[in-house]
Design a protein around this motif. Structure first.
Motif, PDB file in Angstrom:
ATOM      1  N   TYR A 191       0.817  -1.218   0.000  1.00  0.00           N
ATOM      2  CA  TYR A 191       0.000   0.000   0.000  1.00  0.00           C
ATOM      3  C   TYR A 191       0.850   1.267   0.000  1.00  0.00           C
ATOM      4  CZ  TYR A 191      -4.173  -2.804   0.907  1.00  0.00           C
ATOM      5  OH  TYR A 191      -5.202  -3.702   0.802  1.00  0.00           O
ATOM      6  N   GLU A 192       2.116   1.151   0.387  1.00  0.00           N
ATOM      7  CA  GLU A 192       2.970   2.334   0.424  1.00  0.00           C
ATOM      8  C   GLU A 192       3.241   2.884  -0.970  1.00  0.00           C
ATOM      9  OE1 GLU A 192       6.496   1.610   2.664  1.00  0.00           O
ATOM     10  OE2 GLU A 192       5.419   0.909   4.444  1.00  0.00           O
ATOM     11  N   ARG A 193       3.049   2.071  -1.992  1.00  0.00           N
ATOM     12  CA  ARG A 193       3.271   2.541  -3.364  1.00  0.00           C
ATOM     13  C   ARG A 193       2.088   3.340  -3.897  1.00  0.00           C
ATOM     14  NH1 ARG A 193       5.294  -2.881  -3.797  1.00  0.00           N
ATOM     15  NH2 ARG A 193       3.378  -3.539  -4.856  1.00  0.00           N
ATOM     16  N   LEU A 194       0.991   3.347  -3.133  1.00  0.00           N
ATOM     17  CA  LEU A 194      -0.215   4.051  -3.564  1.00  0.00           C
ATOM     18  C   LEU A 194      -0.309   5.403  -2.871  1.00  0.00           C
ATOM     19  CD1 LEU A 194      -2.760   1.086  -3.286  1.00  0.00           C
ATOM     20  CD2 LEU A 194      -1.440   1.784  -5.301  1.00  0.00           C
ATOM     21  N   ASP A 225       1.226   4.005  12.438  1.00  0.00           N
ATOM     22  CA  ASP A 225       2.530   3.887  11.781  1.00  0.00           C
ATOM     23  C   ASP A 225       2.422   4.176  10.285  1.00  0.00           C
ATOM     24  OD1 ASP A 225       5.381   2.883  11.625  1.00  0.00           O
ATOM     25  OD2 ASP A 225       4.395   1.381  10.370  1.00  0.00           O
ATOM     26  N   PHE A 226       1.384   3.635   9.639  1.00  0.00           N
ATOM     27  CA  PHE A 226       1.233   3.850   8.201  1.00  0.00           C
ATOM     28  C   PHE A 226       0.951   5.323   7.903  1.00  0.00           C
ATOM     29  CE2 PHE A 226      -0.715   3.934   4.061  1.00  0.00           C
ATOM     30  CZ  PHE A 226      -0.009   2.967   3.347  1.00  0.00           C
ATOM     31  N   CYS A 227       0.083   5.947   8.700  1.00  0.00           N
ATOM     32  CA  CYS A 227      -0.243   7.358   8.471  1.00  0.00           C
ATOM     33  C   CYS A 227       0.981   8.251   8.674  1.00  0.00           C
ATOM     34  CB  CYS A 227      -1.374   7.789   9.401  1.00  0.00           C
ATOM     35  SG  CYS A 227      -2.996   7.151   8.926  1.00  0.00           S
ATOM     36  N   ALA A 228       1.792   7.947   9.674  1.00  0.00           N
ATOM     37  CA  ALA A 228       2.996   8.746   9.916  1.00  0.00           C
ATOM     38  C   ALA A 228       3.938   8.671   8.716  1.00  0.00           C
ATOM     39  CB  ALA A 228       3.696   8.253  11.181  1.00  0.00           C
ATOM     40  N   ARG A 229       4.140   7.479   8.192  1.00  0.00           N
ATOM     41  CA  ARG A 229       5.047   7.333   7.048  1.00  0.00           C
ATOM     42  C   ARG A 229       4.444   7.943   5.779  1.00  0.00           C
ATOM     43  NH1 ARG A 229       5.619   2.166   5.917  1.00  0.00           N
ATOM     44  NH2 ARG A 229       4.252   1.300   7.519  1.00  0.00           N
ATOM     45  N   HIS A 230       3.119   7.876   5.646  1.00  0.00           N
ATOM     46  CA  HIS A 230       2.448   8.501   4.506  1.00  0.00           C
ATOM     47  C   HIS A 230       2.673  10.014   4.514  1.00  0.00           C
ATOM     48  CE1 HIS A 230      -0.722   9.399   1.575  1.00  0.00           C
ATOM     49  NE2 HIS A 230      -1.242  10.256   2.449  1.00  0.00           N
ATOM     50  N   ILE A 231       2.533  10.638   5.664  1.00  0.00           N
ATOM     51  CA  ILE A 231       2.732  12.089   5.759  1.00  0.00           C
ATOM     52  C   ILE A 231       4.183  12.457   5.476  1.00  0.00           C
ATOM     53  CG2 ILE A 231       2.754  14.035   7.381  1.00  0.00           C
ATOM     54  CD1 ILE A 231       0.263  12.792   8.691  1.00  0.00           C
ATOM     55  N   LEU A 232       5.117  11.702   6.031  1.00  0.00           N
ATOM     56  CA  LEU A 232       6.532  12.010   5.803  1.00  0.00           C
ATOM     57  C   LEU A 232       6.900  11.887   4.326  1.00  0.00           C
ATOM     58  CD1 LEU A 232       8.147  10.263   8.912  1.00  0.00           C
ATOM     59  CD2 LEU A 232       8.024  12.729   8.457  1.00  0.00           C
ATOM     60  N   ILE A 249      -4.354  13.615   3.394  1.00  0.00           N
ATOM     61  CA  ILE A 249      -5.281  13.003   4.352  1.00  0.00           C
ATOM     62  C   ILE A 249      -4.588  11.805   4.989  1.00  0.00           C
ATOM     63  CG2 ILE A 249      -7.504  11.841   4.646  1.00  0.00           C
ATOM     64  CD1 ILE A 249      -8.480  13.367   2.166  1.00  0.00           C
ATOM     65  N   ALA A 250      -4.642  11.738   6.291  1.00  0.00           N
ATOM     66  CA  ALA A 250      -4.042  10.604   7.010  1.00  0.00           C
ATOM     67  C   ALA A 250      -4.827  10.400   8.296  1.00  0.00           C
ATOM     68  CB  ALA A 250      -2.569  10.876   7.313  1.00  0.00           C
ATOM     69  N   ASN A 251      -5.709   9.425   8.289  1.00  0.00           N
ATOM     70  CA  ASN A 251      -6.574   9.227   9.447  1.00  0.00           C
ATOM     71  C   ASN A 251      -6.571   7.772   9.902  1.00  0.00           C
ATOM     72  OD1 ASN A 251      -8.609  10.348  11.305  1.00  0.00           O
ATOM     73  ND2 ASN A 251      -9.900   8.796  10.361  1.00  0.00           N
ATOM     74  N   TRP A 252      -6.339   7.575  11.199  1.00  0.00           N
ATOM     75  CA  TRP A 252      -6.428   6.240  11.801  1.00  0.00           C
ATOM     76  C   TRP A 252      -7.231   6.259  13.098  1.00  0.00           C
ATOM     77  CZ3 TRP A 252      -4.404   5.488  16.724  1.00  0.00           C
ATOM     78  CH2 TRP A 252      -3.579   6.507  17.209  1.00  0.00           C
ATOM     79  N   VAL A 253      -7.603   7.445  13.560  1.00  0.00           N
ATOM     80  CA  VAL A 253      -8.313   7.591  14.832  1.00  0.00           C
ATOM     81  C   VAL A 253      -9.822   7.616  14.595  1.00  0.00           C
ATOM     82  CG1 VAL A 253      -8.658   9.059  16.856  1.00  0.00           C
ATOM     83  CG2 VAL A 253      -6.384   8.869  15.819  1.00  0.00           C
TER      84      VAL A 253
END
Length: 568
Positions: free
Chosen positions: A326-329, A353-360, A466-470
């Motif tokens: 999913y990181e390639r998307l 963890d995924f949202c943090a890396r997506h934002i970075l 957009i990065a939401n996990w909460v």
């Protein structure tokens, strides 16, 4: 045969006690004899013989089957083992090791609810010094007077009055009484046999947290300045306790004129630190580890997250590896079914963890300085910033990447504040303090209409991440978009909170002081306690065991708050 069952006397013999208990358990669960017989694949006549005391279960295995079918928590097997043992008139119910199971309390509740008003006695199982179980006759009316509402409390799952479960001899320092009264969700019980443990503490979970269990030993202690000296008269018992693989705490009780004060030490951190003084072994604890809402909050968050993540460690690592595609998307919305079998905390960690890396990954492409929006509202959610191993480094990396001060907005309505216990509000405060320590200006709105806004990073009027996990429907939802309607909505929300933040102030200290006031937390107390904990470090209080949990964020937040001016 039915007449015999009705005339069964619990104090007639061990066989009759067992029959009485089987009948009471069965009736408390609204089962007929035939229904119980069908569950156990035995005849109706056999159940009758058990209950009328004429013939007990033939073997331990049969007793265990009955125990499981009736949810008896070991009472049936204990009574079965007691058959044939002569009851000594000198036996007494142990003061130091008595135990009443949830099943027994359920029977008390059922008895109080259904017994006729002229019934004088109700029988309560209790363990003897030798571990066997007897039925103690209690006066029904006295029980109702002494434990008003006890039946309702048991049925509803509420805490029982302390006097109904714990005697003064069992709680000589008053620790259980204090802890149960102060933190309503905390459940303490005395194991039988104690196997070196004074108390088992069931630490409550939360909306996603699953709860945790701690083993405790309580010892007398004395306060000397900033140190607490805990006396350990039985070295072998303490060493065996500290060698246990589960999470354990040593509790030092300091007696004062007002009330006892309690100080806690992580068991693993205490190993090898016992020192002999005057023939008695001692261990030193910082006074900063006094058990209050700050330290309880830290224990609550770390033990909950740590236990859950350690339990799913291997499965979580495999799931994370499997989700790397999913990181390639640039956009994805992944349900929890993509990582089946994981507990809720493991899903939280994966999403965070995924949202943090997506934002970075997306930050360098944003055309202008962005504003952040986060969805955490309560201490349970916000404490992830303090203890998830990737969160504090993520904040440091975003600050470094932006090279300038950024803003982060929260929506925390007044109703959420009112419904949050104090230790959760402290955790939320510390999470915000951690951000402020890195130059991130925290802003707040109490308007509940913003609660549904997703977590985002917006370059105003240009582009949004957009990065939401909460509080989402799945593990995460991420995207990078320049769609005008989405960017406009996010820009408006960020600008509105920036213009009307309830903690608006020119300095971090002033903003945090305003936040403390909004959360109804005493400012001077926060400064003093955080300074104490920062000097001592949190590792001696609670030491994470999972590789995915770190106390670095807690220490950094406390260090920052402790250095702030206490005066207004």
């Amino acid at each position: 045969m039915g007449q015999q069952a009705n005339l069964l006397m619990a104090d007639h013999s061990p066989q009759h006690r067992l029959g009485y208990m089987i009948r009471e358990l069965r009736e408390a669960r609204n089962l007929s004899m035939r229904q119980l017989a069908a569950q156990l694949f035995v005849s109706h006549a056999k159940v009758q013989r058990w209950e009328n005391g004429s013939r007990p279960p033939k073997c331990l295995g049969e007793a265990e089957q009955i125990d499981r079918a009736l949810g008896a928590d070991g009472l049936v097997t204990d009574l079965w083992r007691g058959i044939g043992q002569a009851a000594s008139g000198r036996r007494r119910v142990s003061d130091s090791a008595s135990h009443v199971s949830d099943t027994a309390l359920g029977l008390v509740a059922a008895g109080l609810q259904t017994a006729p008003s002229n019934s004088e006695e109700i029988f309560l199982p209790a363990r003897l010094d030798d571990g066997t179980v007897v039925l103690v006759a209690l006066d029904r009316r006295a029980l109702l007077r002494a434990g008003a509402g006890i039946g309702t409390a048991v049925v509803s799952g509420s805490s029982l009055p302390a006097a109904a479960v714990v005697s003064a001899s069992q709680d000589p320092f008053g620790f259980a009484g204090m802890a149960s009264e102060r933190w309503s969700g905390l459940r303490l019980s005395r194991p039988v046999p104690d196997v070196g443990v004074d108390w088992q503490a069931l630490v409550p979970g939360g909306r996603s947290m699953l709860g945790s269990q701690l083993s405790l030993q309580v010892h007398p202690a004395r306060l000397e300045g900033e140190r607490v000296i805990v006396s350990l008269p039985d070295q072998r018992r303490v060493e065996e306790f500290l060698a246990r693989p589960n999470r354990s705490l040593l509790v030092g009780a300091v007696d004062t004129q007002e009330a006892s004060r309690f100080f806690v030490l992580d068991g693993r951190g205490t190993r090898g630190r016992l020192v002999k003084s005057g023939g008695v072994y001692e261990v030193v604890a910082p006074a900063a580890y006094e058990l209050d809402d700050l330290t309880y909050g830290v224990l609550w968050a770390v033990s909950n997250y740590d236990d859950a993540l350690q339990a799913d460690d291997q499965a979580l690592a495999e799931a994370r590896s499997g989700l790397k595609a999913y990181e390639r998307l640039s956009a994805s919305a992944v349900s929890r079914e993509a990582a089946p079998g994981l507990n809720t905390v493991a899903h939280m960690w994966l999403g965070s963890d995924f949202c943090a890396r997506h934002i970075l990954r997306a930050l360098p492409g944003l055309p202008k300085l962005p504003a952040f929006w986060t969805r955490e509202q309560r201490g349970e959610e916000a404490s992830a910033w303090l203890v998830f191993d990737h969160k504090y480094p993520y904040l440091q990396e975003t600050t470094k990447a932006l090279g300038s001060t950024s803003t982060r907005a929260f929506c925390i309505p007044e109703g959420v504040v009112r419904s949050s216990p104090r230790h959760e509000r402290i955790l939320l405060f510390l999470a915000v303090a951690l951000m402020e320590s890195l130059g991130i200006h925290a802003q707040f709105t109490a308007d509940p209409s913003y609660e549904a806004v997703e977590g985002f990073v917006v370059a105003p009027d240009r582009e949004a991440v957009i990065a939401n996990w909460v509080r989402g429907d799945g593990m995460w939802h991420v995207d990078v978009t320049a769609r005008s309607s989405v960017v406009r909505d996010f820009t408006t929300a960020a600008q509105e909170v920036n213009a009307h933040s309830i903690t608006s102030a020119p300095t971090a200290a002033a903003r945090l002081r305003s936040l403390a006031q909004y959360l109804d937390l005493p400012w001077a107390w926060l400064i003093r306690r955080c300074a104490q904990l920062a000097r001592a470090g949190s590792s001696g209080l609670v030491r994470p065991r999972s590789r995915l949990v770190s106390a670095a964020g807690i220490d950094a937040a406390c260090s920052y708050v402790g250095a702030l001016p206490a005066d207004r």
